[in-house]
Design an enzyme around this catalytic site. Structure first.
Site, PDB file in Angstrom:
ATOM      1  CE1 TYR A  72      -5.145 -25.953  -9.677  1.00  0.00           C
ATOM      2  CE2 TYR A  72      -4.989 -25.942 -12.008  1.00  0.00           C
ATOM      3  CZ  TYR A  72      -4.308 -26.021 -10.673  1.00  0.00           C
ATOM      4  OH  TYR A  72      -2.922 -25.813 -10.518  1.00  0.00           O
ATOM      5  CG  PHE A 124       5.040   1.613  -5.384  1.00  0.00           C
ATOM      6  CD1 PHE A 124       4.475   2.263  -4.564  1.00  0.00           C
ATOM      7  CD2 PHE A 124       4.881  -0.208  -5.227  1.00  0.00           C
ATOM      8  CE1 PHE A 124       3.922   1.893  -3.193  1.00  0.00           C
ATOM      9  CE2 PHE A 124       4.044  -0.247  -3.909  1.00  0.00           C
ATOM     10  CZ  PHE A 124       3.756   0.625  -2.963  1.00  0.00           C
ATOM     11  CG  ASP A 125       7.844   1.572  -1.506  1.00  0.00           C
ATOM     12  OD1 ASP A 125       7.509   2.768  -2.355  1.00  0.00           O
ATOM     13  OD2 ASP A 125       7.729   1.842  -0.478  1.00  0.00           O
ATOM     14  CG  ASP A 214       2.888   0.153 -11.054  1.00  0.00           C
ATOM     15  OD1 ASP A 214       1.829  -0.103 -10.851  1.00  0.00           O
ATOM     16  OD2 ASP A 214       3.863   0.209 -10.272  1.00  0.00           O
ATOM     17  CB  ALA A 216      -1.790   0.937  -8.133  1.00  0.00           C
ATOM     18  CE  LYS A 257      -2.068   0.266  -3.661  1.00  0.00           C
ATOM     19  NZ  LYS A 257      -0.897  -0.382  -4.453  1.00  0.00           N
ATOM     20  CG  HIS A 449       8.792   1.243   7.062  1.00  0.00           C
ATOM     21  ND1 HIS A 449       9.780   0.632   6.105  1.00  0.00           N
ATOM     22  CD2 HIS A 449       7.555   1.028   6.291  1.00  0.00           C
ATOM     23  CE1 HIS A 449       9.051   0.146   4.892  1.00  0.00           C
ATOM     24  NE2 HIS A 449       7.901   0.234   5.282  1.00  0.00           N
TER      25      HIS A 449
END
Ligand SMILES: *Cc1c(COP(=O)(O)O)cnc(C)c1O
Length: 458
Positions: A72, A124-125, A214, A216, A257, A449
Site C-alpha cells: 500500500y 484537449f476535451d 499536457d 500524452a 498513449k 457521440h
C-alpha cells in the site's frame, strides 16, 4: 540497393482477429444503431477507434509486471516509476493517477479557481472539461494555420506566442498558469517546436506564471523536433525530452498513449509545495500518494514504457507507419489533413462527400461506409461530436468534418495499413453513389457521440 525501412521489433505473442462478410457487418452496424462505439470489438477487423490504451506492451514490460510490488505504501514499483520520471523528465516530485483526466482533476483542484483563464494551444476535451467544470475558461491561442488542412507547417501544434504575449499583457492577473499540449491532439496530433516551448517559457517568466505540459504524446513531439527542427538532428530523443521539460514547471500525463500501457497516468512537478497541495486531492480522488490510481505492477510496466517510448527506433517505426498510411492515401487522391501528425490520419469528409447536406453527418457516413467496406473502425470528429449549443440547443456544425483513423502502437503491420488504404479507396471511388447520410433518432443531453442512435436518411 538500399535496404527498405522495417519495424524495430519482432512479434512474440499474437491475438487472432476475424474477417467478416459484408452481410454480417450490415446487420451488426444496424444493430449498433449506426454508432461505431456500440459495436463489439469482435465485430471489428482493424480497430482504429483510438490509440489510447490500445498499444501492445513489450516482453520487458510484461516481465516488469510480474515483479510488481503491491504494498500500500512505499512500494518498490512506486520508486521505479519515480526514478524513471526523474531520469527522463527531470521532475523531483510526482503522483500516480488512474489516467490522464484524473491527473487533470487533481492538479486543477490545486491550481484553478472560478473565473480563471488558462491560455494555451488547443486544450484537449477532458482538459477543457476540467477547466470549465471549475467555472474557469480555456483560451485557445493555437497558430491560425492549424485549421487549414492542406497548408504545410512543420509545427502546426504551436501556440501563437505573439498572441500569448498580447493576452498576458492584458489578462495576466487572471491566469494561474499556461498550458501547452504536446503534441496538439485537437489540431490532429501536430507537434510543438522547441522554439515555441522556449518562447512560452520566456513569456511565462516575464509574468511570473508556471507552465504546465499536457504530455500524452510528448515523445512523438520530441521525434518531430529531431526530424524537423534545426539544431536537433543529432540529439537523442531523451536529450530532446530533457530540454522540453526544462521549460515546464509541472506536467499531466495520460500514460495510455506515449508510455505504451493500457491504463495509467501521473502528475509531476518541481515544487514540493505544489506536490503537497495536490497530495490531499490525490488521496481523496485517486488513492494514497505512492499508488494513486495504479497497482504496483502497472507502475512497473509504466516505468519501462517511459524508457521504451523515448527510444528513437521505436518512435521511427511508429511514426513511419502513420506516414505510410498517409502516403498510400495520397496516391489514391484521398483528401486528409497534412502533414500527418503523430498518431492518426484525419480524412477530410467535407471534401469526400461535398454534396451531402451537413445535417446528414458526412464524417459519420464515411466512418460507416469504411466499416461496411472492410470492418475498419474509425471515429467521427465532426458535427455529432460537436454536439448542440448548450444555450440554444441547436446543432453545432464545426468547420471540419473529419474521419479519424488512430493507429495503436506496435499492434498492426503495414499490411493492415494497406487494407485500410484500399478499403478507403474503394469507398472514395464510389463516393458519388453515397447520397444518403444519417439522422439521429436518440441522443443523450451531453456527450451524445458515445451513445447516440442513428438511422439512414430516407
Ligand atoms: C488522452 C488525453 C488526455 C486524457 O487522458 P485519459 O488517459 O484519456 O484520461 C488529456 N490530454 C490529451 C492531450 C490526451 O490526448
Amino acid at each position: 540497393m538500399e535496404l527498405p525501412f522495417s519495424e524495430s521489433f519482432k512479434i512474440k505473442m499474437v491475438e487472432p482477429i476475424r474477417k467478416s462478410t459484408r452481410a454480417e457487418r450490415e446487420q451488426w452496424i444496424k444493430d449498433a444503431k449506426y454508432n461505431l462505439f456500440n459495436l463489439k470489438s469482435e465485430q471489428v477487423f482493424i480497430d482504429l477507434l483510438t490509440d489510447s490504451g490500445t498499444g501492445a506492451m513489450s516482453d520487458r514490460q510484461w516481465s516488469a509486471m510480474m515483479v510488481g510490488d503491491e504494498s500500500y505504501a512505499g512500494a518498490s514499483s512506486y520508486y521505479n516509476l519515480k526514478n524513471a520520471i526523474k531520469r527522463i523528465l527531470g521532475f523531483d516530485h510526482f503522483l500516480p493517477t488512474h489516467q490522464g483526466r484524473a491527473a487533470e482533476n487533481v492538479l486543477f483542484s490545486a491550481m484553478i479557481k472560478e473565473g480563471d483563464y488558462i491560455p494555451g494551444n488547443s486544450h484537449f476535451d477532458t482538459t477543457k472539461g476540467h477547466i470549465e467544470f471549475r467555472k474557469a475558461h480555456a483560451v485557445d491561442l493555437t497558430i491560425d494555420i492549424a485549421s487549414d488542412t492542406e497548408a504545410y507547417h512543420p509545427f502546426k501544434g504551436n501556440i501563437d506566442t505573439d498572441k500569448l504575449e498580447a493576452y498576458m499583457a492584458q489578462n495576466a492577473s487572471k491566469v494561474p498558469f499556461i498550458i501547452v499540449t504536446v503534441t496538439n491532439n485537437t489540431a490532429g496530433g501536430q507537434p510543438v517546436s522547441m522554439e515555441c516551448l522556449r518562447k512560452t517559457r520566456e513569456i511565462a517568466n516575464k509574468y511570473g506564471k508556471p507552465v504546465v505540459f499536457d504530455s500524452a504524446r510528448f515523445a512523438e513531439n520530441a521525434y518531430f523536433i529531431k526530424i524537423r527542427e534545426k539544431g536537433y538532428e543529432s540529439k537523442t530523443i531523451k536529450e530532446i525530452v530533457a530540454e522540453m521539460y526544462s521549460y515546464a514547471d509541472a506536467m499531466t500525463m495520460s500514460s495510455k498513449k506515449d508510455a505504451i500501457v493500457n491504463m495509467g497516468g501521473f502528475i509531476a512537478m518541481r515544487s514540493q509545495e505544489l506536490w503537497r497541495a495536490c497530495s490531499t486531492f490525490n488521496i481523496m480522488f485517486e488513492g494514497y500518494v505512492t499508488y494513486g490510481g495504479m497497482s504496483g505492477r502497472d507502475m512497473n510496466a509504466l516505468a519501462v514504457g517511459l524508457d521504451e517510448g523515448t527510444e528513437f527506433e521505436y518512435l521511427e517505426t511508429r511514426i513511419k507507419q502513420v506516414e505510410y498510411l498517409g502516403s498510400r492515401l495520397t496516391e489514391f487522391g484521398i483528401p486528409f489533413q497534412t502533414p500527418v501528425g503523430g498518431h492518426a490520419i484525419f480524412v477530410d469528409a467535407n471534401k469526400v462527400l461535398p454534396n451531402m447536406p451537413r445535417e446528414q453527418f458526412r464524417a459519420q457516413t464515411l466512418a460507416i461506409e469504411l466499416y461496411l467496406e472492410a470492418g475498419v473502425r474509425g471515429v467521427e470528429i465532426g458535427a455529432i461530436l460537436a454536439d448542440r449549443d448548450p444555450e440554444t440547443r441547436e446543432n453545432r456544425y464545426p468547420k471540419l468534418e473529419l474521419l479519424r483513423l488512430a493507429i495503436p502502437r506496435r499492434v498492426y503491420t503495414n499490411n493492415h495499413m494497406e487494407v485500410i488504404a484500399v478499403a478507403l479507396k474503394n469507398v472514395f471511388d464510389r463516393r458519388n453513389q453515397i447520397t444518403r447520410g444519417f439522422e439521429i433518432t436518440w441522443e443523450a443531453p451531453i456527450m451524445r457521440h458515445f451513445t447516440a442512435e442513428l438511422e439512414r436518411c430516407k
